[in-house]
Enzyme design. Structure first.
Site, short mmCIF file in Angstrom:
data_model
loop_
_atom_site.label_atom_id
_atom_site.label_comp_id
_atom_site.label_asym_id
_atom_site.label_seq_id
_atom_site.Cartn_x
_atom_site.Cartn_y
_atom_site.Cartn_z
N ALA A 1 57.99 52.38 82.97
CA ALA A 1 58.30 52.89 84.31
C ALA A 1 59.43 53.91 84.24
CB ALA A 1 58.68 51.74 85.24
N HIS B 1 55.52 53.02 71.91
CA HIS B 1 54.48 52.38 72.71
C HIS B 1 53.53 53.49 73.18
CE1 HIS B 1 52.59 49.36 75.02
NE2 HIS B 1 53.25 49.48 76.15
N SER C 1 49.64 15.53 58.61
CA SER C 1 48.91 14.28 58.38
C SER C 1 47.42 14.46 58.58
CB SER C 1 49.42 13.21 59.35
OG SER C 1 49.01 13.50 60.67
#
Length: 357
Positions: free
Chosen positions: A101, A124, A270
């Site tokens: 923005a 970006h 596990s």
């Protein structure tokens, strides 16, 4: 460039070994890098570039919080810290690191200084990809490149200070000088990248917006809340619910995934955990795949960009954002998390506010 097998697909990546810092410095030896934007990525990239020996200046509004922050970081007014227009005038490479923005608002100010032969740098692909909505259309006689670290500015700086590096993508949108690719890579190495992979502006922003709204932030936050809510509704204490939802994941399991992959993490749990995870993984994939498809289409259609621009451009956006983040922070889930973090072994003491005597 090195060719790496990514799950059966060969891709070219740039490593520090083939593009060392000395080469990056040589490529940009005649350039002045002007950092415009000193919020999230700006400080990390500016400081890393400076520490690596590049000529760097910062452009901010005099007297603003970010101006004062830059002074605290060692930038000197009139020498390495200037008003935005002056920095844009002096810089041969303009690192445009404001929010999306913010870039829309400031582009009319920056554009007149983008003269022939200069380089416009992004971290970006948003502003360029959604140019119909952002109005960011560079002149044809400049280079337009991207180097996008895959992490927050905080991570970029921390990893640099630890002697490590963050992986980044790089791209060339416009090559007016014939040297844009070398500049993009040199800047990527300079800001602290461990290695870089090639992309384009559109793919970078599509994957980035999907990731942020998906597994990196939005999806995982929603999953945390859902599981925590179920455990609490069934009588589990906040500490137990948080530990089994967040703490074990972030402190124990994800470091194993980062170290050697998901299968290795499974192999070090596990048999009960392994079996349950493998069985339920398929159900979670089936449940979320339609959501991710919807998300990607929302990104590709420009709907996410429009919502971002409309929302973030409102004058009271920061106040409303602060309220949303406060609501998140004050929720039982993350208040429980604050207490759990204070009990980690590396903490010397538990804050008094966490103890009810």
């Amino acid at each position: 460039m090195a060719k790496i097998n990514f799950g059966g697909t060969l891709e070219e990546v740039v490593t520090r070994e083939e593009f060392p810092m000395a080469k990056a410095l040589d490529v940009l030896k005649n350039d002045t890098i002007a950092i415009i934007g000193y919020g999230v990525q700006g400080p990390a990239q500016a400081l890393n570039l400076r520490d690596n020996g590049f000529k760097v200046i910062v452009g901010q509004r005099k007297g603003s919080k970010t101006w004062n922050k830059a002074i605290e970081h060692g930038w000197v007014p009139g020498e390495t810290l200037f008003e935005i227009e002056e920095a844009a005038k002096r810089g041969t490479i303009i690192e445009f690191l404001l929010s999306d923005a913010g870039q829309i608002t400031l582009w009319p100010v920056i554009k007149p200084f983008m003269t022939k032969g200069k380089t416009l740098y992004f971290s970006h692909g948003f502003g360029i990809t959604f140019k119909e909505q952002t109005g960011i259309v560079p002149p044809p006689d400049i280079d337009v490149v991207l180097a996008a670290p895959k992490g927050s500015g905080t991570s970029v700086r921390r990893l640099f200070l630890q002697g490590k590096g963050i992986n980044s993508s790089y791209a060339v949108f416009q090559d007016a000088t014939g040297n844009a690719k070398a500049k993009a890579i040199a800047l990527g190495i300079g800001v602290g990248s461990g290695y870089l992979f090639e992309t384009d502006f559109k793919k970078e922003v599509y994957s980035d917006l999907t990731g942020e709204r998906g597994t990196l932030m939005g999806a995982i936050a929603g999953i945390f809340e859902a599981q925590y809510e179920v455990l609490r509704s069934k009588g589990h204490t906040p500490s137990e619910a948080f530990n089994e939802t967040v703490e074990e994941l972030t402190q124990s399991l994800m470091p194993l995934v980062a170290e050697n992959g998901m299968d290795w993490m499974y192999a070090n749990c596990s048999t009960t955990a392994q079996r349950g995870a493998l069985d339920w993984k398929k159900k979670f994939k089936a449940a979320t795949l339609p959501v991710f498809k919807e998300l990607y289409e929302s990104v590709a259609s420009g709907a996410e960009a429009k919502r971002t621009i409309d929302t973030c451009s409102k004058p009271d956006y920061r106040e409303k954002l602060a309220e949303e983040l406060k609501e998140l922070r004050d929720s039982e889930l993350w208040q429980a998390g604050a207490a759990v973090r204070q009990l980690r072994p590396e903490k010397n003491k538990v804050e008094a506010s966490m103890i009810n005597s």
